[in-house]
Design a protein around this motif. Structure first.
Motif, PDB file in Angstrom:
ATOM      1  N   ALA A   1      -3.839   5.961  -0.481  1.00  0.00           N
ATOM      2  CA  ALA A   1      -5.283   5.718  -0.427  1.00  0.00           C
ATOM      3  C   ALA A   1      -5.817   6.064   0.956  1.00  0.00           C
ATOM      4  O   ALA A   1      -6.921   6.616   1.090  1.00  0.00           O
TER       5      ALA A   1
ATOM      6  N   SER B   1       0.830  -1.212   0.000  1.00  0.00           N
ATOM      7  CA  SER B   1       0.000   0.000   0.000  1.00  0.00           C
ATOM      8  C   SER B   1       0.858   1.253   0.000  1.00  0.00           C
ATOM      9  O   SER B   1       0.400   2.328  -0.403  1.00  0.00           O
TER      10      SER B   1
ATOM     11  N   THR C   1      -9.915   2.770  -3.113  1.00  0.00           N
ATOM     12  CA  THR C   1      -8.661   2.007  -3.072  1.00  0.00           C
ATOM     13  C   THR C   1      -7.808   2.265  -4.312  1.00  0.00           C
ATOM     14  O   THR C   1      -7.404   1.312  -5.007  1.00  0.00           O
TER      15      THR C   1
END
Lengths: 279, 279
Positions: free
Chosen positions: B94, A63, B61
């Protein structure tokens, strides 16, 4: 001593554990799954000789990929900067990462592609607003990266992103080494070789901000997650200091003592097409 | 005229289509699914009045959240900068995004939280090495964002990331408007109000780099994907220019003409705990 890798396997990527000259392959997509406490890890789904393994980026879908600039005194000096009071942070995307032995494409839109050998780490537990002491426990393991940089694009504006985030230009791997095995990377040699010639040589004991300091600092503003990747900065000897850069046909090797080696053959960017730029 | 949203619904997020005073909710996780040509979209799984909808970040996302700094002449002047020759790019995660009506937490580790009203866009098709003309076709739609910035953290080093990427500090939404409806956002008013007082007022026709220019430029180094979010920069009137900043209890409103409004109540950061920083 356990070493983990993420391999390209069938239609995707798979977690693998080093077992001598082989990898045991598991039905998991990569090293982040090590930290998610999933059941059913005991049985491997296959084995492959280490010499035949196809390494994906060690953490294939993080991420966050967060990098520290200006973190070794000799590199700070060669770039003409002051010693920083806080970590200088920038990012890459998951798509910026490459496998440890992948060919390294030189983007044809850049006239100056440079090397930056680095110690990298992968987050192993959620980390939010941790002290450096607690942040140490959130580090899942250490690995090797090269923060290959398109200097012309990096310097077009004050913000470095464009020169740091070309797809598939940051080798990461080949293996994740657990913190205990390398004493949390407190004093390891970091070396960059170009066609076998040493161009960078530093020691992680010279880092201005150690791994736990970096994780602590980043965790003040964002909750780090297992699989997130942090690059800790590069020692002196980058090409930018001597107007040198990568050329197709060279072999770029990035070593971190006790952890491993990325070895990347530098190639022309065959996928490139010439288009107008916004400017 | 079709407007889309991403709503919090049961255990996750769901794509929703505006239908008068209601949203029709679909078995899809968000607006990125609009662009993936998935089958079975004809039937909704529920309906909710617009006034009762709980908006998630419009693209929940994204693989990339890329922002442009210094893109309006009046803001460039108030920050004392030169007109740039290339887009100044930085990123968020995100996790930095927030819903259009979420409370905005003031991080207690920052002494100066500032506003930046912006036109944002969501990528609708893969985009790699596109000309500006072709890049226009990769834009899936437009929306509203506020690039809320922790100025003290932003200015600690040359790289802005730390001040731009505090979790849940960038409202994005509430709706995605298709390009045809707003003539590709060529000339829309962008307004920021604090407790009903106008603090920023610009027009997208004054952008140094228009949306297609930005998408084209970014696509030179990374392959953009459906759901990726780009923020286009903020007009003059930020608090940094007058030593002003957000205070708990205020209402921050971000308008883009013809698209919508984010409305965020500014609150203290209750989740915060005091820890040592790396420094």
């Amino acid at each position: 001593m356990t070493r983990w890798a993420t391999l390209r396997w069938l239609d995707g990527t798979r977690l693998a554990r080093r077992d001598g000259d082989e990898y045991v392959v598991y039905a998991r997509s990569g090293v982040a799954d090590l930290f998610h406490q999933l059941p059913g890890m005991s049985e491997g789904i296959g084995r492959v000789p280490v010499a035949e393994a196809d390494h994906a980026p060690l953490s294939p879908t993080p991420s966050r990929v967060i990098c520290v600039g200006l973190n070794y005194a000799d590199h700070i000096a060669e770039m003409g900067r002051e010693r920083p009071t806080h970590p200088t942070l920038f990012t890459k995307f998951a798509s910026t990462l490459a496998g440890a032995y992948d060919d390294l494409p030189l983007p044809d839109v850049s006239a100056h592609v440079d090397w930056e050998a680095e110690l990298a780490l992968v987050i192993g537990a959620p980390a939010y607003r941790l002290s450096p002491a607690d942040a140490l426990g959130a580090i899942g393991g250490y690995t090797v990266a090269n923060d290959v940089s398109m200097r012309d694009w990096q310097r077009r504006t004050t913000q470095w992103l464009a020169g740091k985030a070309f797809d598939a230009t940051t080798p990461l791997g080949p293996e994740l080494v657990t913190p205990d095995e390398v004493d949390h990377a407190r004093d390891l040699a970091v070396t960059c070789l170009l066609d076998g010639v040493v161009r960078q040589l530093g020691r992680t004991s010279d880092l201005v901000f150690a791994p736990a300091d970096i994780v602590s600092y980043v965790s003040q503003f964002t909750r780090l997650e297992p699989g997130d990747v942090l690059l800790t900065g590069t020692p002196g000897g980058v090409g930018a200091a001597t107007d040198d850069g990568l050329v197709a046909g060279q072999v770029l090797e990035t070593h971190v003592e006790g952890i491993g080696v990325c070895r990347n053959f530098v190639v022309a960017d065959l996928a490139a097409t010439t288009v107008e730029e916004a400017s």
